[in-house]
Each structure stands twice: as structure tokens, then as C-alpha cells.
Design a protein around this motif. Sequence first.
Motif, PDB file in Angstrom:
ATOM      1  N   LEU A   2      15.076 -30.690 -11.038  1.00  0.00           N
ATOM      2  CA  LEU A   2      16.085 -30.685 -11.591  1.00  0.00           C
ATOM      3  C   LEU A   2      16.807 -29.429 -10.932  1.00  0.00           C
ATOM      4  O   LEU A   2      16.529 -28.467 -10.587  1.00  0.00           O
ATOM      5  CB  LEU A   2      15.932 -30.130 -13.286  1.00  0.00           C
ATOM      6  CG  LEU A   2      15.581 -31.059 -14.006  1.00  0.00           C
ATOM      7  CD1 LEU A   2      14.910 -30.567 -15.296  1.00  0.00           C
ATOM      8  CD2 LEU A   2      16.450 -32.512 -14.234  1.00  0.00           C
ATOM      9  N   PRO A   3      18.288 -29.744 -10.660  1.00  0.00           N
ATOM     10  CA  PRO A   3      19.022 -29.032 -10.126  1.00  0.00           C
ATOM     11  C   PRO A   3      19.486 -27.577 -11.127  1.00  0.00           C
ATOM     12  O   PRO A   3      20.537 -27.437 -11.313  1.00  0.00           O
ATOM     13  CB  PRO A   3      20.334 -29.548  -9.821  1.00  0.00           C
ATOM     14  CG  PRO A   3      20.532 -30.483 -10.736  1.00  0.00           C
ATOM     15  CD  PRO A   3      18.985 -31.055 -11.237  1.00  0.00           C
ATOM     16  N   VAL A   4      18.661 -26.845 -11.555  1.00  0.00           N
ATOM     17  CA  VAL A   4      18.811 -25.558 -12.581  1.00  0.00           C
ATOM     18  C   VAL A   4      18.017 -24.489 -12.159  1.00  0.00           C
ATOM     19  O   VAL A   4      16.923 -24.723 -11.257  1.00  0.00           O
ATOM     20  CB  VAL A   4      18.331 -26.100 -13.933  1.00  0.00           C
ATOM     21  CG1 VAL A   4      19.540 -27.236 -14.272  1.00  0.00           C
ATOM     22  CG2 VAL A   4      17.300 -26.659 -14.192  1.00  0.00           C
ATOM     23  N   HIS A   5      17.848 -23.363 -12.633  1.00  0.00           N
ATOM     24  CA  HIS A   5      17.162 -22.363 -12.396  1.00  0.00           C
ATOM     25  C   HIS A   5      17.114 -21.598 -13.901  1.00  0.00           C
ATOM     26  O   HIS A   5      17.852 -21.878 -14.850  1.00  0.00           O
ATOM     27  CB  HIS A   5      17.579 -21.195 -11.377  1.00  0.00           C
ATOM     28  CG  HIS A   5      18.690 -20.604 -11.726  1.00  0.00           C
ATOM     29  ND1 HIS A   5      18.768 -19.395 -12.438  1.00  0.00           N
ATOM     30  CD2 HIS A   5      20.224 -20.797 -11.361  1.00  0.00           C
ATOM     31  CE1 HIS A   5      20.037 -19.035 -12.613  1.00  0.00           C
ATOM     32  NE2 HIS A   5      20.822 -19.647 -11.989  1.00  0.00           N
ATOM     33  N   ALA A   6      16.115 -21.041 -14.053  1.00  0.00           N
ATOM     34  CA  ALA A   6      15.794 -20.322 -15.399  1.00  0.00           C
ATOM     35  C   ALA A   6      16.484 -19.255 -15.617  1.00  0.00           C
ATOM     36  O   ALA A   6      16.551 -18.388 -14.449  1.00  0.00           O
ATOM     37  CB  ALA A   6      14.149 -20.116 -15.397  1.00  0.00           C
ATOM     38  N   VAL A   7      17.099 -19.055 -16.799  1.00  0.00           N
ATOM     39  CA  VAL A   7      17.725 -17.860 -16.887  1.00  0.00           C
ATOM     40  C   VAL A   7      17.048 -16.881 -18.090  1.00  0.00           C
ATOM     41  O   VAL A   7      16.718 -17.631 -19.035  1.00  0.00           O
ATOM     42  CB  VAL A   7      19.387 -18.085 -17.514  1.00  0.00           C
ATOM     43  CG1 VAL A   7      19.995 -16.880 -17.991  1.00  0.00           C
ATOM     44  CG2 VAL A   7      20.185 -18.895 -16.410  1.00  0.00           C
ATOM     45  N   ARG A   8      16.777 -15.679 -17.685  1.00  0.00           N
ATOM     46  CA  ARG A   8      15.904 -14.831 -18.412  1.00  0.00           C
ATOM     47  C   ARG A   8      16.939 -13.990 -19.028  1.00  0.00           C
ATOM     48  O   ARG A   8      17.506 -13.192 -18.505  1.00  0.00           O
ATOM     49  CB  ARG A   8      14.999 -14.077 -17.859  1.00  0.00           C
ATOM     50  CG  ARG A   8      13.970 -13.755 -18.541  1.00  0.00           C
ATOM     51  CD  ARG A   8      12.679 -13.212 -17.725  1.00  0.00           C
ATOM     52  NE  ARG A   8      11.296 -13.346 -18.623  1.00  0.00           N
ATOM     53  CZ  ARG A   8      10.203 -13.018 -18.012  1.00  0.00           C
ATOM     54  NH1 ARG A   8      10.053 -12.544 -16.933  1.00  0.00           N
ATOM     55  NH2 ARG A   8       9.312 -12.902 -18.885  1.00  0.00           N
ATOM     56  N   ARG A   9      16.731 -13.701 -20.513  1.00  0.00           N
ATOM     57  CA  ARG A   9      17.485 -12.786 -21.015  1.00  0.00           C
ATOM     58  C   ARG A   9      16.961 -11.354 -21.045  1.00  0.00           C
ATOM     59  O   ARG A   9      15.634 -11.261 -20.614  1.00  0.00           O
ATOM     60  CB  ARG A   9      17.808 -13.315 -22.607  1.00  0.00           C
ATOM     61  CG  ARG A   9      16.539 -13.426 -23.291  1.00  0.00           C
ATOM     62  CD  ARG A   9      16.660 -13.753 -24.870  1.00  0.00           C
ATOM     63  NE  ARG A   9      15.380 -13.912 -25.709  1.00  0.00           N
ATOM     64  CZ  ARG A   9      14.654 -12.939 -25.706  1.00  0.00           C
ATOM     65  NH1 ARG A   9      14.739 -11.780 -25.530  1.00  0.00           N
ATOM     66  NH2 ARG A   9      13.158 -13.237 -26.275  1.00  0.00           N
ATOM     67  N   PRO A  10      17.623 -10.505 -21.184  1.00  0.00           N
ATOM     68  CA  PRO A  10      17.216  -9.287 -21.151  1.00  0.00           C
ATOM     69  C   PRO A  10      16.115  -9.005 -22.074  1.00  0.00           C
ATOM     70  O   PRO A  10      16.117  -9.479 -23.472  1.00  0.00           O
ATOM     71  CB  PRO A  10      18.266  -8.079 -21.464  1.00  0.00           C
ATOM     72  CG  PRO A  10      19.634  -8.933 -20.988  1.00  0.00           C
ATOM     73  CD  PRO A  10      19.144 -10.350 -21.624  1.00  0.00           C
ATOM     74  N   ALA A  11      15.227  -8.302 -21.924  1.00  0.00           N
ATOM     75  CA  ALA A  11      14.022  -8.065 -23.134  1.00  0.00           C
ATOM     76  C   ALA A  11      14.506  -7.256 -24.293  1.00  0.00           C
ATOM     77  O   ALA A  11      15.445  -6.344 -24.226  1.00  0.00           O
ATOM     78  CB  ALA A  11      12.808  -6.980 -22.446  1.00  0.00           C
ATOM     79  N   GLN A  12      13.818  -7.534 -25.322  1.00  0.00           N
ATOM     80  CA  GLN A  12      14.564  -7.187 -26.571  1.00  0.00           C
ATOM     81  C   GLN A  12      13.436  -6.066 -27.133  1.00  0.00           C
ATOM     82  O   GLN A  12      13.873  -5.508 -28.109  1.00  0.00           O
ATOM     83  CB  GLN A  12      14.380  -8.349 -27.748  1.00  0.00           C
ATOM     84  CG  GLN A  12      15.295  -9.425 -27.135  1.00  0.00           C
ATOM     85  CD  GLN A  12      16.594  -9.044 -27.357  1.00  0.00           C
ATOM     86  OE1 GLN A  12      17.188  -8.528 -28.221  1.00  0.00           O
ATOM     87  NE2 GLN A  12      17.321  -9.222 -25.977  1.00  0.00           N
ATOM     88  N   SER A  13      12.285  -5.679 -26.388  1.00  0.00           N
ATOM     89  CA  SER A  13      11.631  -4.646 -27.064  1.00  0.00           C
ATOM     90  C   SER A  13      12.005  -3.378 -26.939  1.00  0.00           C
ATOM     91  O   SER A  13      13.058  -3.111 -25.753  1.00  0.00           O
ATOM     92  CB  SER A  13      10.289  -4.719 -26.334  1.00  0.00           C
ATOM     93  OG  SER A  13      10.618  -4.490 -24.729  1.00  0.00           O
TER      94      SER A  13
END
Length: 142
Positions: A35-46
Motif C-alpha cells: 500500500l502506498p502509505v506510511h504509518a503516522v504515529r501521534r505523540p505519546a500521551q503519557s
Amino acid sequence: MVAEVEVPAGFVPQYAVAFGAVDGPAVAVQADNPLPVHAVRRPAQSAPLAGTIVSSAIVGPFVPELDRPIWLSLSGQWQGQVDFLRSADGGATMLPLTIAGERWGRFVGGTNEAVADESEAGATYYLAVTLLGGALTYRVAQ
């Protein structure tokens, strides 16, 4: 062999995941055609555990977000040791980190490194600070 679905078909019933251009064929997703996508990770919530301490104490808890590295930063002019401890029962039992049965996670000077990566919900972390002198600035965060 990659089977293609030709236009004008607007759907791909024989494949769970496929993609293609609006005017081109749909192509199955596979190792050679991801798939032509990449994972986007949100900033940690801790919430970071941070402060400065001038006497021996247990500091914590730090409640980590799962599947992210936990970073420990120690700085300042201090003498003593800091043990990074983990608890799986809300702090009733705090155990040192080990590797192959040998204690790990004991610091006697400044550091800024990833020390753990948690996968168990409810686990918490603590610092057992034994100060012989000075002031220790600490931060546990993700």
C-alpha cells in the motif's frame, strides 16, 4: 502472478485489499506491491515524571503508553545511585530491571537513554534514588 481487475470495474470482489489509479486497473496488495502509505504515529500521551531531588526517595509512578520506548534522563551535580524499577501491581512490589538474571537499570551518573519498552497494561515505573550528595534532576518520558 498478479491478477488485475480491469476498468470499468469499480470494485475488487476477489481481493481483500487492492488499489489502483482512477483510470487504471486495481492491483492486489502484496510484498512487491505494498500500500502506498506510511504509518503516522501521534505523540505519546503519557505524562512525564520529572523533577529535582536533594535527598534519597522513591519517585513515581510513571505510567507508560504501551509499545513505546521509555526514556530516562538524569543530570545535575549529584553522587549516589538511581535504580529504575518496574511494578505490575500498582507499586506494591517494585522490581529492578534485569537481563539474564543480572541487575540492569542502575545508574551512578548522568544518562539520557531508552531503558524499557512496555507491553503490559497497568505496569508502572519508579526511580529508587539513593543520594549521597548534590541535587539530581530526573525525567522519565516517552
